[in-house]
Design a protein around this motif. Structure first.
Motif, mmCIF file in Angstrom:
data_model
loop_
_atom_site.group_PDB
_atom_site.id
_atom_site.type_symbol
_atom_site.label_atom_id
_atom_site.label_comp_id
_atom_site.label_asym_id
_atom_site.label_seq_id
_atom_site.Cartn_x
_atom_site.Cartn_y
_atom_site.Cartn_z
ATOM 1 N N LYS A 290 0.827 -1.201 0.000
ATOM 2 C CA LYS A 290 0.000 0.000 0.000
ATOM 3 C C LYS A 290 0.863 1.253 0.000
ATOM 4 O O LYS A 290 2.033 1.226 0.387
ATOM 5 C CB LYS A 290 -0.844 0.026 1.279
ATOM 6 C CG LYS A 290 -1.872 -1.045 1.374
ATOM 7 C CD LYS A 290 -3.136 -0.730 0.619
ATOM 8 C CE LYS A 290 -3.772 0.556 1.077
ATOM 9 N NZ LYS A 290 -4.969 0.889 0.336
ATOM 10 N N HIS A 291 0.208 2.357 -0.361
ATOM 11 C CA HIS A 291 0.903 3.630 -0.245
ATOM 12 C C HIS A 291 1.184 3.917 1.230
ATOM 13 O O HIS A 291 0.389 3.572 2.106
ATOM 14 C CB HIS A 291 0.044 4.766 -0.819
ATOM 15 C CG HIS A 291 0.639 6.098 -0.553
ATOM 16 N ND1 HIS A 291 0.278 6.845 0.546
ATOM 17 C CD2 HIS A 291 1.618 6.782 -1.191
ATOM 18 C CE1 HIS A 291 1.009 7.951 0.564
ATOM 19 N NE2 HIS A 291 1.827 7.935 -0.475
ATOM 20 N N ALA A 292 2.327 4.515 1.520
ATOM 21 C CA ALA A 292 2.660 4.919 2.891
ATOM 22 C C ALA A 292 3.738 5.981 2.797
ATOM 23 O O ALA A 292 4.483 6.014 1.812
ATOM 24 C CB ALA A 292 3.198 3.720 3.662
ATOM 25 N N ASP A 293 3.794 6.830 3.778
ATOM 26 C CA ASP A 293 4.752 7.941 3.824
ATOM 27 C C ASP A 293 5.626 8.090 2.571
ATOM 28 O O ASP A 293 5.202 8.680 1.586
ATOM 29 C CB ASP A 293 5.615 7.829 5.083
ATOM 30 C CG ASP A 293 6.420 9.090 5.284
ATOM 31 O OD1 ASP A 293 5.800 10.142 5.541
ATOM 32 O OD2 ASP A 293 7.662 9.039 5.127
ATOM 33 N N ASP A 294 6.847 7.544 2.563
ATOM 34 C CA ASP A 294 7.692 7.715 1.371
ATOM 35 C C ASP A 294 7.653 6.495 0.446
ATOM 36 O O ASP A 294 8.572 6.264 -0.335
ATOM 37 C CB ASP A 294 9.140 8.044 1.788
ATOM 38 C CG ASP A 294 9.792 6.901 2.560
ATOM 39 O OD1 ASP A 294 9.060 5.984 3.009
ATOM 40 O OD2 ASP A 294 11.032 6.909 2.694
ATOM 41 N N SER A 298 3.468 1.912 -6.758
ATOM 42 C CA SER A 298 3.719 1.693 -8.189
ATOM 43 C C SER A 298 5.211 1.517 -8.483
ATOM 44 O O SER A 298 5.598 1.160 -9.598
ATOM 45 C CB SER A 298 3.132 2.834 -9.017
ATOM 46 O OG SER A 298 3.829 4.026 -8.720
ATOM 47 N N ALA A 299 6.047 1.749 -7.466
ATOM 48 C CA ALA A 299 7.483 1.494 -7.644
ATOM 49 C C ALA A 299 7.754 -0.007 -7.764
ATOM 50 O O ALA A 299 8.798 -0.442 -8.243
ATOM 51 C CB ALA A 299 8.252 2.065 -6.456
ATOM 52 N N PHE A 300 6.791 -0.798 -7.321
ATOM 53 C CA PHE A 300 6.940 -2.255 -7.437
ATOM 54 C C PHE A 300 6.067 -2.693 -8.593
ATOM 55 O O PHE A 300 4.863 -2.441 -8.600
ATOM 56 C CB PHE A 300 6.518 -2.936 -6.127
ATOM 57 C CG PHE A 300 7.224 -2.353 -4.937
ATOM 58 C CD1 PHE A 300 8.534 -2.702 -4.645
ATOM 59 C CD2 PHE A 300 6.597 -1.412 -4.137
ATOM 60 C CE1 PHE A 300 9.192 -2.128 -3.576
ATOM 61 C CE2 PHE A 300 7.253 -0.838 -3.060
ATOM 62 C CZ PHE A 300 8.567 -1.194 -2.783
ATOM 63 N N ASP A 301 6.674 -3.324 -9.591
ATOM 64 C CA ASP A 301 5.899 -3.545 -10.816
ATOM 65 C C ASP A 301 5.168 -4.880 -10.849
ATOM 66 O O ASP A 301 4.800 -5.365 -11.893
ATOM 67 C CB ASP A 301 6.781 -3.348 -12.049
ATOM 68 C CG ASP A 301 8.102 -4.064 -11.917
ATOM 69 O OD1 ASP A 301 8.191 -4.919 -11.023
ATOM 70 O OD2 ASP A 301 9.017 -3.757 -12.687
ATOM 71 N N ASN A 302 4.942 -5.481 -9.702
ATOM 72 C CA ASN A 302 4.223 -6.755 -9.698
ATOM 73 C C ASN A 302 2.857 -6.648 -9.023
ATOM 74 O O ASN A 302 2.368 -7.627 -8.468
ATOM 75 C CB ASN A 302 5.057 -7.822 -9.002
ATOM 76 C CG ASN A 302 6.252 -8.204 -9.850
ATOM 77 O OD1 ASN A 302 6.090 -8.710 -10.951
ATOM 78 N ND2 ASN A 302 7.436 -7.922 -9.369
ATOM 79 N N SER A 303 2.288 -5.446 -9.046
ATOM 80 C CA SER A 303 1.010 -5.288 -8.359
ATOM 81 C C SER A 303 -0.049 -6.138 -9.059
ATOM 82 O O SER A 303 0.025 -6.382 -10.266
ATOM 83 C CB SER A 303 0.595 -3.825 -8.338
ATOM 84 O OG SER A 303 0.301 -3.431 -9.643
ATOM 85 N N ILE A 304 -1.033 -6.581 -8.282
ATOM 86 C CA ILE A 304 -2.035 -7.490 -8.849
ATOM 87 C C ILE A 304 -3.423 -6.852 -8.793
ATOM 88 O O ILE A 304 -3.732 -6.103 -7.881
ATOM 89 C CB ILE A 304 -2.053 -8.851 -8.108
ATOM 90 C CG1 ILE A 304 -2.072 -8.644 -6.591
ATOM 91 C CG2 ILE A 304 -0.895 -9.725 -8.521
ATOM 92 C CD1 ILE A 304 -2.274 -9.922 -5.809
#
Ligand code: SAM
Length: 482
Positions: A290-294, A298-304
């Motif tokens: 999930k998004h969190a502070d810094d 989307s920096a991880f390209d394996n989202s499902i």
């Protein structure tokens, strides 16, 4: 090269990269093999025996074929079986819990977590024992009975002694009719000796997410700190079990690596625990980054996608039918609603993922570990669960009656759930309704309990449950259990 061996105590042998790759190849080759898929689905289905309903589960290879399959009718069948299994072993009960963040001090460098050591702009905070007490009172006042404590890894700021002291404090707080009856622990991999201490402190499940089973990615995602040691992390559950903890909770942080790889690794880990210790994982969690502070997911390209996420959940349900499945407030109401039908048996409610968050009027963001998608109150979540045909349960009986590890599994496998877990759920729900619920929720709950009492097969159990429920309504007597 390491050879696959589920009984080995070496990480690279029981989570074997070559075996996972072979599995993925086999799954890909067979994803349209309808005959094979049908035979796997047949094997996964619950069946009746003299002692109630049973299920045989699936191997990591079989489950991976189902996960790879893209035939819509077959996916529908997977979902249908997942729901059947859920109803057969967990009924319509959903166990409630809340996380409690003790400290965000951390010496690790996990790239997906805002608590990473290099993050200099988040305030670092560690609860004092008085603050732990205040947080617990706030949680008890909502109606929670079961917590999962969370902390960063920091041997100086959060040593095991600190965690043990917090557990003691949590169990000692009894505000009004409140009580925390089970403390699950989600802290970094540690030694057998420390696991023994946690066991002695009376913890429920020891939870540790693998994050990713892919060793190379793991090393890159955890570039610094003690968590960098993949083998030490992966072998933690064996040390926990050696230390006497027999309920352990697995999990993968989906989004970091390819989900098919993670899925095979996860099921292999479950098979390994069963092969070595005679009991599989008590729970499996399915968190997504999930998004969190810094942290930008989307920096991880394996989202499902939500659909793949649902398919993973259902396939886990088929593979390890007796393992509880947990979903947190990382997920929205809509996603949670769908996954509850596909096998999830535990959800968190009204969570705050910041250190000291429960005593603040507004949900604080500065020390939050991740954004919470489901922001409803516990009363709203309970009411919503009932609207969707579930029984919210605050039960902690098994662990307190010593029904942990294989003793819990045998209760599950012998079909005694309806005479045990079901009345316990109804009695603990009554506690919630009497002590903490809004009027609307209470009314709805009483109606549901009246209907659900009829489902208890054993007449004597049914009568005792009915009597206890009346006692809870009319007195301060609490904590009845079978
Ligand atoms: N520090 C402990 C450890 O290293 O295992 C465990 C506690 S940590 C507070 C709990 C879990 O939160 C982690 O294992 C990780 O999977 C998850 N987590 C960390 N960052 C996250 C993020 N950005 N989104 C979703 N989950 C996250």
């Amino acid at each position: 090269m390491a050879v696959y061996n589920p009984k080995s105590l070496k990480a690279e042998e029981f989570i074997n990269d070559e075996e996972i790759r072979e599995t993925l190849k086999y799954a890909e080759e067979n994803k349209n093999n309808v005959e094979l898929i049908d035979s796997i689905l047949k094997k996964a289905r619950p069946y009746k025996t003299e002692n109630g309903t049973k299920c045989d589960g699936l191997t990591h290879r079989e489950a991976s074929v189902l996960l790879a399959c893209e035939i819509p009718e077959k996916i529908e069948e997977i979902y249908k079986i997942a729901e059947e299994i859920k109803l057969a072993f967990y009924g319509n009960r959903i166990v409630m819990f809340a996380p409690l963040y003790l400290s965000n001090y951390c010496v690790n460098g996990c790239l997906y977590c805002p608590y990473h050591m290099k993050n200099k702009h988040i305030p670092r905070k560690k609860l004092t024992q008085q603050e732990v007490r205040d947080e617990v009172i706030a949680l008890q006042d909502m109606g929670h009975k079961r917590l999962a404590i969370e902390a960063g890894e920091d041997p100086v700021n959060n040593p095991i002694e600190y965690i043990l002291e917090c557990i003691k404090t949590i169990y000692s707080v009894h505000h009004k009719n409140g009580d925390i009856r089970r403390v699950n622990v989600n802290i970094a991999a540690t030694t057998v000796e420390n696991y023994r201490k946690l066991k002695e402190a009376g913890i429920g499940t020891y939870i540790l997410f693998q994050e990713t089973y892919h060793k190379q990615s793991y090393l890159e995602l955890h570039p610094t700190g003690p968590k960098h040691d993949y083998d030490y992390h992966t072998e933690a559950m064996d040390r926990a079990m050696e230390g006497g903890i027999d309920d352990v909770g697995l999990g993968v942080l989906f989004g970091l690596e390819m989900y098919k790889y993670e899925f095979a690794g996860l099921i292999m880990h479950a098979e390994h625990l069963e092969a070595v210790h005679g009991v599989g994982p008590h729970t499996i969690s399915v968190p997504r980054v999930k998004h969190a502070d810094d942290i930008d997911p989307s920096a991880f390209d394996n989202s499902i996608s939500d659909d793949i996420f649902a398919k993973i959940t259902a396939c886990i349900r088929l593979a390890v039918p007796y393992t509880g499945m947990i979903i947190s407030t990382r997920e929205s109401e809509q996603v949670r609603e769908k996954l509850l039908r596909l096998g999830v048996s535990q959800v968190s409610g009204a969570s705050r993922t910041s250190v000291g968050g429960y005593t603040e009027a507004e949900r604080p963001h500065d020390t939050e570990q991740f954004d919470v998608s489901d922001q409803r109150t516990l009363d709203e979540v309970v009411s919503w669960l009932m609207d969707n045909g579930h029984i919210p349960s605050f039960c902690t009986a098994c662990y307190r009656e010593g029904r942990t590890g294989d003793r819990f599994m045998s209760l599950c496998k012998n079909g005694q759930i309806l005479n045990c877990c079901h009345p316990n759920a109804l009695m603990t729900l009554t506690e919630f309704l009497v002590d903490y619920a809004s009027e609307g929720t209470r009314e709805k709950g009483y109606k549901l309990i009246e209907q659900e009492l009829k489902k208890i097969p054993n007449e004597k159990v049914r009568e005792i449950a009915r009597r206890n429920i009346e006692d809870i309504k009319n007195s301060n007597k609490r904590d009845f259990r079978f």
